[in-house]
Motif scaffolding. Structure first.
Motif, PDB file in Angstrom:
ATOM      1  N   ASP A 100      44.613   6.539 -20.394  1.00  0.00           N
ATOM      2  CA  ASP A 100      43.716   6.007 -21.338  1.00  0.00           C
ATOM      3  C   ASP A 100      43.028   4.795 -20.524  1.00  0.00           C
ATOM      4  OD1 ASP A 100      44.173   8.030 -23.120  1.00  0.00           O
ATOM      5  OD2 ASP A 100      45.546   6.650 -23.949  1.00  0.00           O
ATOM      6  N   GLY A 101      41.683   4.604 -20.867  1.00  0.00           N
ATOM      7  CA  GLY A 101      40.905   3.622 -20.198  1.00  0.00           C
ATOM      8  C   GLY A 101      39.805   3.157 -20.942  1.00  0.00           C
ATOM      9  N   TYR A 102      39.066   2.260 -20.445  1.00  0.00           N
ATOM     10  CA  TYR A 102      37.695   1.639 -20.739  1.00  0.00           C
ATOM     11  C   TYR A 102      36.773   1.753 -19.955  1.00  0.00           C
ATOM     12  CZ  TYR A 102      40.727   0.025 -24.542  1.00  0.00           C
ATOM     13  OH  TYR A 102      41.763   0.219 -25.616  1.00  0.00           O
ATOM     14  N   VAL A 103      35.610   2.203 -20.263  1.00  0.00           N
ATOM     15  CA  VAL A 103      34.284   2.457 -19.351  1.00  0.00           C
ATOM     16  C   VAL A 103      33.922   1.195 -18.867  1.00  0.00           C
ATOM     17  CG1 VAL A 103      32.210   3.529 -18.811  1.00  0.00           C
ATOM     18  CG2 VAL A 103      33.800   4.885 -20.061  1.00  0.00           C
ATOM     19  N   GLU A 104      34.053   0.822 -17.712  1.00  0.00           N
ATOM     20  CA  GLU A 104      33.516  -0.405 -17.129  1.00  0.00           C
ATOM     21  C   GLU A 104      31.993  -0.345 -16.980  1.00  0.00           C
ATOM     22  OE1 GLU A 104      34.531  -3.626 -13.687  1.00  0.00           O
ATOM     23  OE2 GLU A 104      34.742  -1.434 -13.144  1.00  0.00           O
ATOM     24  N   SER A 105      31.701   0.541 -16.213  1.00  0.00           N
ATOM     25  CA  SER A 105      30.208   0.980 -15.803  1.00  0.00           C
ATOM     26  C   SER A 105      29.920   2.253 -15.637  1.00  0.00           C
ATOM     27  CB  SER A 105      29.646   0.246 -14.454  1.00  0.00           C
ATOM     28  OG  SER A 105      30.729   0.778 -13.568  1.00  0.00           O
ATOM     29  N   PHE A 106      28.586   2.667 -15.956  1.00  0.00           N
ATOM     30  CA  PHE A 106      28.117   3.931 -15.620  1.00  0.00           C
ATOM     31  C   PHE A 106      26.647   4.036 -15.038  1.00  0.00           C
ATOM     32  CE2 PHE A 106      26.957   8.029 -18.550  1.00  0.00           C
ATOM     33  CZ  PHE A 106      26.492   8.710 -17.089  1.00  0.00           C
ATOM     34  N   GLU A 107      26.727   3.918 -13.732  1.00  0.00           N
ATOM     35  CA  GLU A 107      25.458   4.086 -12.905  1.00  0.00           C
ATOM     36  C   GLU A 107      24.926   5.049 -12.357  1.00  0.00           C
ATOM     37  OE1 GLU A 107      25.917   1.082 -10.072  1.00  0.00           O
ATOM     38  OE2 GLU A 107      27.050  -0.325 -11.335  1.00  0.00           O
ATOM     39  N   THR A 108      23.519   5.439 -12.409  1.00  0.00           N
ATOM     40  CA  THR A 108      22.984   6.667 -12.092  1.00  0.00           C
ATOM     41  C   THR A 108      21.463   6.153 -11.148  1.00  0.00           C
ATOM     42  OG1 THR A 108      22.430   8.693 -12.286  1.00  0.00           O
ATOM     43  CG2 THR A 108      22.068   7.351 -14.047  1.00  0.00           C
ATOM     44  N   ASP A 109      21.470   6.791 -10.440  1.00  0.00           N
ATOM     45  CA  ASP A 109      19.968   6.270  -9.844  1.00  0.00           C
ATOM     46  C   ASP A 109      18.846   7.575 -10.176  1.00  0.00           C
ATOM     47  OD1 ASP A 109      17.584   5.804  -8.757  1.00  0.00           O
ATOM     48  OD2 ASP A 109      18.375   5.811  -6.436  1.00  0.00           O
ATOM     49  N   LEU A 110      18.017   7.269 -11.165  1.00  0.00           N
ATOM     50  CA  LEU A 110      17.222   8.346 -11.821  1.00  0.00           C
ATOM     51  C   LEU A 110      16.223   8.734 -10.646  1.00  0.00           C
ATOM     52  CD1 LEU A 110      16.451   6.777 -15.119  1.00  0.00           C
ATOM     53  CD2 LEU A 110      18.389   8.488 -14.595  1.00  0.00           C
ATOM     54  N   PHE A 111      15.975   8.075  -9.493  1.00  0.00           N
ATOM     55  CA  PHE A 111      14.970   8.503  -8.688  1.00  0.00           C
ATOM     56  C   PHE A 111      15.492   8.855  -7.233  1.00  0.00           C
ATOM     57  CE2 PHE A 111      13.352   5.073 -11.516  1.00  0.00           C
ATOM     58  CZ  PHE A 111      12.003   5.684 -12.180  1.00  0.00           C
ATOM     59  N   ALA A 112      16.813   9.032  -7.347  1.00  0.00           N
ATOM     60  CA  ALA A 112      17.395   9.754  -5.995  1.00  0.00           C
ATOM     61  C   ALA A 112      16.856  11.290  -6.061  1.00  0.00           C
ATOM     62  CB  ALA A 112      18.788   9.422  -6.021  1.00  0.00           C
ATOM     63  N   ARG A 113      17.124  11.695  -4.906  1.00  0.00           N
ATOM     64  CA  ARG A 113      16.771  13.190  -4.853  1.00  0.00           C
ATOM     65  C   ARG A 113      18.103  13.857  -5.169  1.00  0.00           C
ATOM     66  NH1 ARG A 113      13.078  15.965  -1.477  1.00  0.00           N
ATOM     67  NH2 ARG A 113      13.817  17.886  -1.389  1.00  0.00           N
ATOM     68  N   THR A 114      19.082  13.460  -4.865  1.00  0.00           N
ATOM     69  CA  THR A 114      20.437  13.952  -5.276  1.00  0.00           C
ATOM     70  C   THR A 114      20.980  13.072  -6.297  1.00  0.00           C
ATOM     71  OG1 THR A 114      20.924  15.237  -3.170  1.00  0.00           O
ATOM     72  CG2 THR A 114      22.651  14.882  -4.746  1.00  0.00           C
ATOM     73  N   GLN A 115      20.842  13.362  -7.535  1.00  0.00           N
ATOM     74  CA  GLN A 115      21.535  12.478  -8.634  1.00  0.00           C
ATOM     75  C   GLN A 115      22.791  12.466  -8.751  1.00  0.00           C
ATOM     76  OE1 GLN A 115      19.610  12.200 -12.498  1.00  0.00           O
ATOM     77  NE2 GLN A 115      17.779  12.289 -11.851  1.00  0.00           N
ATOM     78  N   VAL A 116      23.676  11.291  -8.711  1.00  0.00           N
ATOM     79  CA  VAL A 116      25.004  11.095  -8.905  1.00  0.00           C
ATOM     80  C   VAL A 116      25.271   9.933 -10.287  1.00  0.00           C
ATOM     81  CG1 VAL A 116      25.230   9.325  -6.928  1.00  0.00           C
ATOM     82  CG2 VAL A 116      27.148  10.600  -7.906  1.00  0.00           C
ATOM     83  N   ALA A 117      26.146  10.289 -10.673  1.00  0.00           N
ATOM     84  CA  ALA A 117      26.587   9.075 -11.910  1.00  0.00           C
ATOM     85  C   ALA A 117      27.938   8.729 -11.360  1.00  0.00           C
ATOM     86  CB  ALA A 117      26.861  10.024 -13.289  1.00  0.00           C
TER      87      ALA A 117
END
Length: 192
Positions: A100-117
């Motif tokens: 169990d944990g807590y989400v510290e961050s959720f980052e994604t680059d919407l303009f990247a050719r290959t999206q990654v979260a």
């Protein structure tokens, strides 16, 4: 082969590795670091060990949306919310555990050719928990115990307090066959 799934606070579960909409990798699954406390002591080379403490665990999930990328990424928002509680399930050939944990961050680059979260999860308690609930019985015991009971009994008591100046107490030795049992109500039992 390994499997990773996540579950949010409302109980919604998302299989990430068993899902054709995502490709996922994870870091932070290996044993966590520890803080080692030492002290230098006069006339002793090196240092003396005082204590150690495991640090919180930081799991980072790299989630690559596949197929309909926009829909897959937006679907992640249902399960992953910054600051919210989350449970991460991990399974491989020998382990089936969760943490169990807590989400510290959720980052994604919407303009990247290959999206990654990139999802960073902080786990205050760093130990994984076995997903298979297991009950361990350390000992078998009955809810009753027995012991010999000795007491003082006052005699010559009269209702209303008359004769209190002549109280005589006797030591009554209960035999080994008379026991008091600690069940729901006080019982007197004679064994034999």
């Amino acid at each position: 082969m390994y499997q990773i799934a996540i579950q949010n606070a409302t109980g919604d579960r998302l299989e990430l590795t068993e899902n054709k909409d995502y490709i996922v990798t994870a870091s932070g699954l290996s044993p966590e670091n520890a803080n080692i406390v030492t002290a230098t002591v006069a006339n002793m080379p090196g240092a003396k060990y005082i204590s150690s403490k495991k640090q919180k665990r930081n799991i980072v999930l790299m989630i690559y949306p596949q197929r309909d990328i926009e829909t897959s990424r937006i679907n992640l928002y249902k399960y992953i919310s910054t600051g919210a509680w989350i449970r991460v399930f991990f399974r491989n050939g020998t382990r089936n555990v969760y943490i169990d944990g807590y989400v510290e961050s959720f980052e994604t680059d919407l303009f990247a050719r290959t999206q990654v979260a990139q999802v960073s999860i902080l786990c205050p308690v760093p130990a994984f928990i076995d997903a298979q609930e297991m009950t361990v019985v350390n000992s078998v015991s009955t809810p009753k115990f027995s012991f010999p009971f000795y007491t003082l009994i006052a005699s010559n008591l009269v209702p209303g307090g008359a004769g209190l100046d002549a109280i005589r107490c006797e030591l009554i030795n209960m035999t080994d066959t008379t026991l008091i049992l600690n069940s729901d109500k006080l019982e007197e039992s004679t064994l034999g």
